[in-house]
Design a protein around this motif. Sequence first.
Motif, PDB file in Angstrom:
ATOM      1  N   ILE A 225       0.861  -1.184   0.000  1.00 55.74           N
ATOM      2  CA  ILE A 225       0.000   0.000   0.000  1.00 55.74           C
ATOM      3  C   ILE A 225       0.894   1.230   0.000  1.00 55.74           C
ATOM      4  CG2 ILE A 225      -1.785   1.240   1.271  1.00 55.74           C
ATOM      5  CD1 ILE A 225      -2.387  -1.572   2.591  1.00 55.74           C
ATOM      6  N   SER A 226       0.783   2.040  -1.032  1.00 55.10           N
ATOM      7  CA  SER A 226       1.617   3.237  -1.128  1.00 55.10           C
ATOM      8  C   SER A 226       1.138   4.302  -0.149  1.00 55.10           C
ATOM      9  CB  SER A 226       1.581   3.793  -2.553  1.00 55.10           C
ATOM     10  OG  SER A 226       0.294   4.313  -2.848  1.00 55.10           O
ATOM     11  N   VAL A 227       1.959   5.337   0.011  1.00 54.98           N
ATOM     12  CA  VAL A 227       1.611   6.434   0.908  1.00 54.98           C
ATOM     13  C   VAL A 227       0.320   7.116   0.450  1.00 54.98           C
ATOM     14  CG1 VAL A 227       2.353   8.681   1.779  1.00 54.98           C
ATOM     15  CG2 VAL A 227       3.999   6.813   1.593  1.00 54.98           C
ATOM     16  N   ALA A 228       0.192   7.337  -0.861  1.00 52.77           N
ATOM     17  CA  ALA A 228      -1.007   8.004  -1.383  1.00 52.77           C
ATOM     18  C   ALA A 228      -2.261   7.208  -1.078  1.00 52.77           C
ATOM     19  CB  ALA A 228      -0.870   8.214  -2.891  1.00 52.77           C
ATOM     20  N   ALA A 229      -2.188   5.888  -1.201  1.00 50.54           N
ATOM     21  CA  ALA A 229      -3.349   5.050  -0.903  1.00 50.54           C
ATOM     22  C   ALA A 229      -3.657   5.048   0.586  1.00 50.54           C
ATOM     23  CB  ALA A 229      -3.111   3.633  -1.399  1.00 50.54           C
ATOM     24  N   ALA A 230      -2.604   4.964   1.415  1.00 51.34           N
ATOM     25  CA  ALA A 230      -2.802   4.943   2.866  1.00 51.34           C
ATOM     26  C   ALA A 230      -3.393   6.248   3.371  1.00 51.34           C
ATOM     27  CB  ALA A 230      -1.475   4.660   3.567  1.00 51.34           C
ATOM     28  N   GLN A 231      -3.082   7.356   2.696  1.00 47.60           N
ATOM     29  CA  GLN A 231      -3.561   8.659   3.142  1.00 47.60           C
ATOM     30  C   GLN A 231      -4.973   8.967   2.663  1.00 47.60           C
ATOM     31  OE1 GLN A 231      -0.554  11.411   1.771  1.00 47.60           O
ATOM     32  NE2 GLN A 231       0.666  11.183   3.627  1.00 47.60           N
ATOM     33  N   THR A 232      -5.500   8.189   1.736  1.00 45.85           N
ATOM     34  CA  THR A 232      -6.803   8.522   1.145  1.00 45.85           C
ATOM     35  C   THR A 232      -7.814   7.391   1.263  1.00 45.85           C
ATOM     36  OG1 THR A 232      -5.999   7.834  -1.047  1.00 45.85           O
ATOM     37  CG2 THR A 232      -5.808  10.175  -0.476  1.00 45.85           C
ATOM     38  N   GLY A 233      -7.811   6.689   2.384  1.00 48.54           N
ATOM     39  CA  GLY A 233      -8.919   5.774   2.619  1.00 48.54           C
ATOM     40  C   GLY A 233      -8.587   4.372   3.063  1.00 48.54           C
ATOM     41  N   VAL A 234      -7.338   3.924   2.927  1.00 49.81           N
ATOM     42  CA  VAL A 234      -6.997   2.567   3.351  1.00 49.81           C
ATOM     43  C   VAL A 234      -6.931   2.512   4.869  1.00 49.81           C
ATOM     44  CG1 VAL A 234      -5.227   0.785   3.335  1.00 49.81           C
ATOM     45  CG2 VAL A 234      -5.772   2.012   1.230  1.00 49.81           C
ATOM     46  N   SER A 235      -7.586   1.531   5.445  1.00 50.88           N
ATOM     47  CA  SER A 235      -7.497   1.292   6.881  1.00 50.88           C
ATOM     48  C   SER A 235      -7.537  -0.206   7.126  1.00 50.88           C
ATOM     49  CB  SER A 235      -8.659   1.973   7.629  1.00 50.88           C
ATOM     50  OG  SER A 235      -9.860   1.236   7.470  1.00 50.88           O
ATOM     51  N   ARG A 236      -7.276  -0.602   8.334  1.00 49.57           N
ATOM     52  CA  ARG A 236      -7.266  -2.030   8.640  1.00 49.57           C
ATOM     53  C   ARG A 236      -8.662  -2.648   8.576  1.00 49.57           C
ATOM     54  NH1 ARG A 236      -2.534  -4.194  12.588  1.00 49.57           N
ATOM     55  NH2 ARG A 236      -0.813  -3.414  11.294  1.00 49.57           N
ATOM     56  N   PHE A 237      -9.679  -1.820   8.623  1.00 40.12           N
ATOM     57  CA  PHE A 237     -11.024  -2.356   8.417  1.00 40.12           C
ATOM     58  C   PHE A 237     -11.209  -2.850   6.990  1.00 40.12           C
ATOM     59  CE2 PHE A 237     -11.906   0.225  12.205  1.00 40.12           C
ATOM     60  CZ  PHE A 237     -12.684  -0.656  12.936  1.00 40.12           C
ATOM     61  N   GLY A 238     -10.373  -2.369   6.075  1.00 40.95           N
ATOM     62  CA  GLY A 238     -10.453  -2.813   4.687  1.00 40.95           C
ATOM     63  C   GLY A 238      -9.715  -4.106   4.424  1.00 40.95           C
ATOM     64  N   GLU A 239      -8.971  -4.612   5.407  1.00 40.18           N
ATOM     65  CA  GLU A 239      -8.236  -5.861   5.245  1.00 40.18           C
ATOM     66  C   GLU A 239      -9.191  -7.030   5.482  1.00 40.18           C
ATOM     67  OE1 GLU A 239      -4.958  -5.602   7.936  1.00 40.18           O
ATOM     68  OE2 GLU A 239      -4.020  -3.922   6.878  1.00 40.18           O
ATOM     69  N   VAL A 240      -9.992  -7.313   4.465  1.00 33.66           N
ATOM     70  CA  VAL A 240     -11.105  -8.250   4.636  1.00 33.66           C
ATOM     71  C   VAL A 240     -10.701  -9.703   4.406  1.00 33.66           C
ATOM     72  CG1 VAL A 240     -12.813  -6.495   4.037  1.00 33.66           C
ATOM     73  CG2 VAL A 240     -11.823  -7.897   2.223  1.00 33.66           C
ATOM     74  N   ASN A 241      -9.516  -9.948   3.853  1.00 34.75           N
ATOM     75  CA  ASN A 241      -9.088 -11.322   3.605  1.00 34.75           C
ATOM     76  C   ASN A 241      -8.017 -11.702   4.618  1.00 34.75           C
ATOM     77  OD1 ASN A 241      -8.062 -13.780   2.536  1.00 34.75           O
ATOM     78  ND2 ASN A 241      -8.819 -13.198   0.502  1.00 34.75           N
ATOM     79  N   PRO A 242      -8.329 -12.575   5.567  1.00 32.31           N
ATOM     80  CA  PRO A 242      -7.370 -12.897   6.648  1.00 32.31           C
ATOM     81  C   PRO A 242      -6.132 -13.635   6.169  1.00 32.31           C
ATOM     82  CG  PRO A 242      -9.309 -14.321   6.759  1.00 32.31           C
ATOM     83  CD  PRO A 242      -9.611 -13.279   5.731  1.00 32.31           C
ATOM     84  N   SER A 243      -6.157 -14.231   4.987  1.00 37.94           N
ATOM     85  CA  SER A 243      -4.994 -14.974   4.494  1.00 37.94           C
ATOM     86  C   SER A 243      -4.014 -14.086   3.740  1.00 37.94           C
ATOM     87  CB  SER A 243      -5.447 -16.123   3.583  1.00 37.94           C
ATOM     88  OG  SER A 243      -6.078 -15.621   2.406  1.00 37.94           O
ATOM     89  N   TRP A 244      -4.397 -12.856   3.461  1.00 36.60           N
ATOM     90  CA  TRP A 244      -3.508 -11.936   2.755  1.00 36.60           C
ATOM     91  C   TRP A 244      -2.555 -11.256   3.735  1.00 36.60           C
ATOM     92  CZ3 TRP A 244      -6.421  -8.771  -1.567  1.00 36.60           C
ATOM     93  CH2 TRP A 244      -7.045  -9.670  -2.441  1.00 36.60           C
ATOM     94  N   ARG A 245      -1.435 -10.774   3.200  1.00 40.20           N
ATOM     95  CA  ARG A 245      -0.509  -9.971   3.984  1.00 40.20           C
ATOM     96  C   ARG A 245      -0.466  -8.565   3.384  1.00 40.20           C
ATOM     97  NH1 ARG A 245       3.374 -12.490   6.908  1.00 40.20           N
ATOM     98  NH2 ARG A 245       3.709 -10.363   7.678  1.00 40.20           N
TER      99      ARG A 245
END
Length: 502
Positions: free
Chosen positions: A389-409
């Motif tokens: 996740i790039s800085v631009a993505a992290a600053q504009t909406g990415v959060s841990r609530f969006g980590e919906v797949n538990p098998s992903w890193r």
Amino acid sequence: MADLCDVLLLFVTCIHLLVCPFTKVEESFNMQATHDLLYHRGNISKYDHLEFPGVVPRTFLGPIVVSSLAYPVITGLNVAGASKLWSQIVVRFSLGVISLFAFSKFRSSISLTFGSDVGVFLALITASQFHLLFYLSRPLPNTFALVLVLFAFRFWLDQHHSKFIWTSAFAIIIFRSELCILLGLIFFLELATRRVSLLTGILHSALAGISAVALTFCVDSVFWKRYLWPEGEVLWYNTVLNKSSSWGTSPFLWYFYSVLPRCLVFALVLVPLGLWRDRRTWTLAAPSVAFVFLYSFLPHKELRFIIYVIPVLNAVAACGMSFIYKNEAKWKPFLSVLVKFVTVGGLLGNCLVSGLLLFISHHNYPGGVAFQRLHALLDNQTEACRVHISVAAAQTGVSRFGEVNPSWRYFKTEDLPDDSPEMLGFTHLLTEPPCDKMKRSHLLLDTVNGFDRINLHFKRFPFFSLVLAPKICIQEKRGWKKSDKRRSWLFESYIAAYGAFL
């Protein structure tokens, strides 16, 4: 009527929440902290803030209250197998309900002080505006502080001075230290007018201050794994070190010629009328205006820094609107109709401006949209993905609530060169444009557009158009599905070692 006003405000707040469900970088700490409290609970070693602490520490007390309120509903969602994105909406809705409850209490005191019609007009004006209700469900430190400030305003209006002092102390010491200007001005006003004695003020201030510091010190030292007073460190960083200017500066009068007109819109016209017709509004408005003026000396300025004064100025505007509707029968018929047309048209104009700003804001969270779209594109994917996740993505909406797949890193490691082994090892990337800079190693799956600018057109209605531009690129590694598990394990070990080295 009061219940209908509360329903109206709740309805508008929910519209803001559903149209813009994602959050930005300023909200990231409280958003991630709430997620970790709900999903990691006592396992503090997995909390996001230990890996990404941010520039200054923040208190966990706000997230603890919100997560406690949201916990029963989120537990039900987890049992039902719902996506964690719904949990994010529940968390923000919980904060919105808390904020609206505080606003309702403030509005009730306004009604008791100035009349029930003023309370109704306050609700209508607030519902027609954009910024205040938009911020009420956003997990900013300012929003948590606003809840306590609204209660402090209520206690001030009701002349409950001990409660006012305690609420103010907790707002200042735990959430936003700059509120010592606003609430301190009110406190000194009460001392000057002898509505509260100096001995009572000093005694309650000392006890409240010690209690607030003790609470935040005990709670936050546990979560941060070191002894600290979070807001004290923020105060030192922003005032003593004056580091806030690193995030940009604005002209001295920016709050007055830009922020307040945008927040108040039509209410800005009604404020002078309210001040003219009811002298009590001067006492209400003076500390707020003085706070904005004094806070303007800080070079770094943001709208959220003065959001606390908007309810007060709206109350003054409501007094102005009340005067119009109480006295319009005394005026000539033409003037009465004209004034009604202007006031109703002003509120409708507020609604149109709010709709436009909400539409723009909807396109202002490309990171969150891209994160959601990535999971949708790979919905049937059985292999584990490694997403950067790039800085631009992290600053504009990415959060841990969006980590919906538990098998992903998921990784947010910054400053990785495009051709570095660790960057080439990620199966999926959320990067900012240009989208072809990784084309030799990754395929472009999709592009998410975001708000870029507004073009004006004076020759056709509606005289403007929204211009969108690519903001986030969703990319997939070429041939990544052929990678074996051993390579995946080596890659994750390399990334962990690289993060420990940094």
